[in-house]
Design an enzyme around this catalytic site. Structure first.
Site, PDB file in Angstrom:
ATOM      1  N   ARG A  51       0.361   3.645  -3.268  1.00 26.08           N
ATOM      2  CA  ARG A  51      -0.315   4.924  -3.036  1.00 26.08           C
ATOM      3  C   ARG A  51       0.684   6.064  -2.846  1.00 26.08           C
ATOM      4  NH1 ARG A  51      -6.031   3.579  -0.074  1.00 26.08           N
ATOM      5  NH2 ARG A  51      -5.903   1.343  -0.297  1.00 26.08           N
TER       6      ARG A  51
ATOM      7  N   GLU B 225     -12.196  -0.575 -10.379  1.00 27.63           N
ATOM      8  CA  GLU B 225     -11.771  -1.525 -11.430  1.00 27.63           C
ATOM      9  C   GLU B 225     -12.686  -1.562 -12.657  1.00 27.63           C
ATOM     10  OE1 GLU B 225     -11.902  -2.245  -8.173  1.00 27.63           O
ATOM     11  OE2 GLU B 225      -9.768  -2.279  -7.713  1.00 27.63           O
TER      12      GLU B 225
ATOM     13  N   THR C 160      -0.947   0.573 -10.336  1.00 27.96           N
ATOM     14  CA  THR C 160      -2.214  -0.063  -9.980  1.00 27.96           C
ATOM     15  C   THR C 160      -3.105   0.846  -9.149  1.00 27.96           C
ATOM     16  OG1 THR C 160      -3.188  -2.142  -9.262  1.00 27.96           O
ATOM     17  CG2 THR C 160      -1.469  -1.210  -7.849  1.00 27.96           C
TER      18      THR C 160
ATOM     19  N   ASP D 232      -4.180 -10.198  -8.522  1.00 31.57           N
ATOM     20  CA  ASP D 232      -4.488  -9.204  -9.559  1.00 31.57           C
ATOM     21  C   ASP D 232      -3.331  -8.381 -10.156  1.00 31.57           C
ATOM     22  OD1 ASP D 232      -4.313  -7.877  -7.116  1.00 31.57           O
ATOM     23  OD2 ASP D 232      -6.308  -6.999  -7.173  1.00 31.57           O
TER      24      ASP D 232
ATOM     25  N   GLU E  52       0.826  -1.210   0.000  1.00 35.02           N
ATOM     26  CA  GLU E  52       0.000   0.000   0.000  1.00 35.02           C
ATOM     27  C   GLU E  52       0.864   1.265   0.000  1.00 35.02           C
ATOM     28  OE1 GLU E  52      -3.092   0.044  -0.554  1.00 35.02           O
ATOM     29  OE2 GLU E  52      -3.865  -1.910   0.012  1.00 35.02           O
TER      30      GLU E  52
HETATM   31  C1  DMJ Z   1      -6.493   0.005  -5.141  1.00 34.90           C
HETATM   32  O1  DMJ Z   1      -5.792   0.393  -4.032  1.00 34.90           O
HETATM   33  C2  DMJ Z   1      -5.593  -0.604  -6.168  1.00 34.90           C
HETATM   34  O2  DMJ Z   1      -6.235  -0.608  -7.374  1.00 34.90           O
HETATM   35  C3  DMJ Z   1      -5.154  -1.994  -5.828  1.00 34.90           C
HETATM   36  O3  DMJ Z   1      -4.453  -2.603  -6.853  1.00 34.90           O
HETATM   37  C4  DMJ Z   1      -6.290  -2.878  -5.430  1.00 34.90           C
HETATM   38  N1  DMJ Z   1      -7.484  -2.228  -5.159  1.00 34.90           N
HETATM   39  C5  DMJ Z   1      -7.618  -0.895  -4.725  1.00 34.90           C
HETATM   40  C6  DMJ Z   1      -8.931  -0.308  -5.158  1.00 34.90           C
HETATM   41  O4  DMJ Z   1      -9.951  -1.190  -5.283  1.00 34.90           O
END
Ligand code: DMJ
Length: 641
Positions: free
Chosen positions: A273, A536, A622, A402, A269
């Site tokens: 982020r 998503e 992501t 994912d 995270e």
């Molecule tokens: C986000 O923090 C990112 O997309 C992560 O890869 C997984 N999911 C959350 C949002 O759903």
């Protein structure tokens, strides 16, 4: 000599001491030696550059200063006047453990190490000033740790050259467009402003806004770091041209973003982020503060890689550097989607710092993954960081797996299609997924099931809905005859995810939906009916729109905007809902930071022209933070110190 002049009525000093001629000469000799020593000592004081400037011509002083201190950011080009120069923070002038007074051998060693760390896209210190858009940007004092300062001292990323080599203006060319698209884009921008304003009013400095109780939420994912929403929102604010709001966010990063924290953070995270958000903000704006914070934070993550295999553990204490695995992960394992979602950011940390260590860490992860045997070519979600073997055979393209797949294809795209190893890993993984997990329901909906030791669970998580966009992105470059096939697969999966929205009362999708017991694309368990502002599905709409220009994707995106407005907008922000299958849902009182980073950004881009954050120039991490593609000429034009 003034001291030795004989004053009226007073005997000269040597005479007053009663010295004879040879003794006088000896005394003078001693005195001049003493003076020479004092003069020389000035050069060994902690910051000798000021004194050097007194005694040396300006040009020589500048080069002496930059070579002895390895200071990077503010050294002059020889023709520039001194008062025009941005100032380098005194703290950044030298590696922490080696003051200029340190023994020469140590200083030489540090300099050599720093020089070796430099990659390609850099210029020598002082070869340019950060001047852009008529503005001068100076590097603020950040208190960066020793290694960061050391590597930054070694080489400079050439931001101006990087910008020149982008193929499209970052925020596009604003051609004429139809009024409806413009109005929809403006609506999304208004939503972003509303989300930001409320966060700012009630929760600035906390990680997320609680829009019902009008306060902030800190949570326990970020190890004491604060301002997750600020950092996640930076690039969206910038792209949407919310200038004032962007400045507010930037000011918070400059003044209040404290990295000296001591708590347990999720490596994943923090990376996606914070590091992703800071890197994107730097690449979009050239503001040094974002870069230096990203590098400093990146270093704090490195101890998590100290395991027998180099596969990082999931949790790290940002203060002590101690790391461990999640309590819920079987047998102390690390999670595929976590250690497999570092590649993009870590390559950029090496690019910007000149320090190869970040790239080495993620390349080693790839090596371990290539070595271990894959059941049916699939990647299970749990791997032991001690043995490098799989711990459990659960495979999923949704949660836990994912973004590992996402980062394979994006690593290849980000490398300007040079990283063929990543492309092969992606192609092979997708082939195995298609063979073993992709299914069609009785009603004709294509979905990706989960796999538990060979047994299929006919369930798709909301998280897995990013895969429509990913497969479309990869399809562009699939081999002979495969492009059409993969575009069809991407469209079918995106359609299924849209169905999960369309079949709910709120027109928002549940956390997970199933294809068994007679239901299709709907949640069957109470615990899976919630929607927490996830991106998503609209993410896939955005990619599908860009790659096909089929207007239905914009239409579907607009349906989502209306549903968000109707069910998630509350008095002080946006909130998740607990049940998508009722028209009067209750709220979860949380405005997730990824709503600003991702959901609103992808919706906005859906109603933009293709050259706004063009896919030719950028890959999205992501968390939807744009990172630049490493175009060949961008590297070739750079110089190494
Ligand atoms: C986000 O923090 C990112 O997309 C992560 O890869 C997984 N999911 C959350 C949002 O759903």
């Amino acid at each position: 000599m003034v001291l030795l002049r004989k004053l009226p009525g007073m005997p000269g000093w040597p005479a007053a001491l009663g010295l004879r001629l040879p003794q006088k000469f000896l005394f003078l000799l001693f005195l001049s030696g003493l003076l020479t020593l004092c003069f020389g000592a000035l050069f060994l004081l902690p910051d000798s550059s000021r004194f050097k400037r007194l005694f040396l011509p300006r040009r020589a002083a500048t080069s002496a200063s930059s070579s002895s201190s390895a200071s990077s950011s503010s050294a002059a080009s020889s023709s520039a006047g001194e008062t025009d120069l941005p100032r380098s923070p005194p703290a950044a002038a030298e590696p922490r453990h080696a003051s200029p007074a340190a023994p020469r051998r140590l200083r030489d060693k540090l300099r050599t190490a720093a020089r070796m760390a430099g990659p390609l896209a850099h210029t020598a210190p002082g070869s340019q000033q950060q001047v852009r858009d008529g503005e001068r940007h100076t590097e603020p004092a950040t208190g960066a740790p020793a290694a960061a300062r050391q590597t930054r001292a070694a080489s400079r990323f050439d931001y101006e050259r990087f910008r020149q080599n982008l193929r499209h203006p970052v925020r596009g060319r604003r051609p004429t467009e139809d009024p409806e698209t413009r109005a929809r884009r403006m609506k999304v921008k208004e939503m972003m402003k509303f989300a930001w304003d409320n966060y700012k009013q009630y929760a600035l400095g906390k990680n997320e806004l609680r829009p019902l109780t009008k306060n902030g939420h800190i949570g326990n994912m970020f190890g004491g770091l604060r301002g997750a929403t600020v950092v996640d929102a930076l690039d969206t604010l910038y792209i949407m041209e919310l200038e004032e709001e962007f400045q507010e966010a930037k000011k918070w990063v400059e003044k209040s973003f404290d990295l000296n924290v001591n708590g347990e953070a999720s490596l994943f995270e923090v990376n996606i982020r914070y590091i992703g958000g800071l890197l994107a903000a730097y690449y979009l704006t050239g503001e040094e503060v974002f870069k230096s914070k990203a590098l400093e934070l990146g270093e704090k993550l490195l101890p998590a890689f100290n395991t027998p295999t180099g596969i990082p553990r999931g949790v790290i204490n940002l203060g002590s550097g101690m790391s461990w695995s999640w309590g819920w992960a079987s047998a102390g394992s690390s999670i595929l989607a976590e250690f497999g979602t570092l590649h993009l950011e870590f390559l950029h940390l090496s690019e910007l710092s000149g320090n190869p260590v970040f790239a080495e860490k993620v390349m080693n992860i790839r090596k371990v993954l290539n070595r271990v045997e894959k059941p049916q070519g699939l990647y299970p979600n749990f791997l032991s960081p001690v043995t490098g073997n799989w711990v459990q055979h659960h495979v999923s393209i949704g949660g836990l797996g994912d973004s590992f797949y996402e980062y394979l294809i994006k690593s290849w795209l980000m490398s300007d299609k040079k990283d063929s190893e990543a492309k092969k890993m992606y192609d092979d993984a997708l082939e195995a997924i298609e063979k073993h997990l992709v299914k069609k329901s009785a009603g004709g909906l294509t979905y990706i099931a989960e796999w538990r030791g060979g047994i299929l669970d006919h369930k798709m998580g909301h998280l897995a809905c990013f895969s429509g966009g990913m497969i479309a992105l990869g399809a562009e470059h699939a081999g002979e005859g495969r492009k059409r096939h993969y575009m069809d697969l991407a469209a079918e999966i995106t359609n299924t995810c849209h169905e999960s929205y369309a079949r709910s009362d709120t027109k928002l999708g549940p956390e997970a939906f199933r294809f068994d017991t007679g239901t299709e694309a709907m949640a069957t368990r109470l615990s899976e009916r919630y929607y927490i502002l996830r991106p998503e599905v609209v993410e896939s709409y955005m990619y599908m729109w860009r790659l096909t220009h089929d207007p239905k994707y914009r239409q579907w995106g607009w349906e989502a905007v209306k549903a968000l407005e109707k069910h998630c907008r509350v008095e002080a922000g946006f909130s998740g809902i607990r049940d998508v299958y009722t028209t009067t849902p209750t709220h979860d009182n949380m405005q997730q930071s990824f709503f600003l980073a991702e959901t609103l950004k992808y919706l906005y881009l859906l109603f933009c022209e293709d050259d706004v954050l063009s896919l030719d120039d950028w890959v999205f991490n992501t968390e939807a933070h744009p990172l630049p593609v490493n175009h060949t000429n961008f590297k070739a034009k750079a110089s190494v110190q």
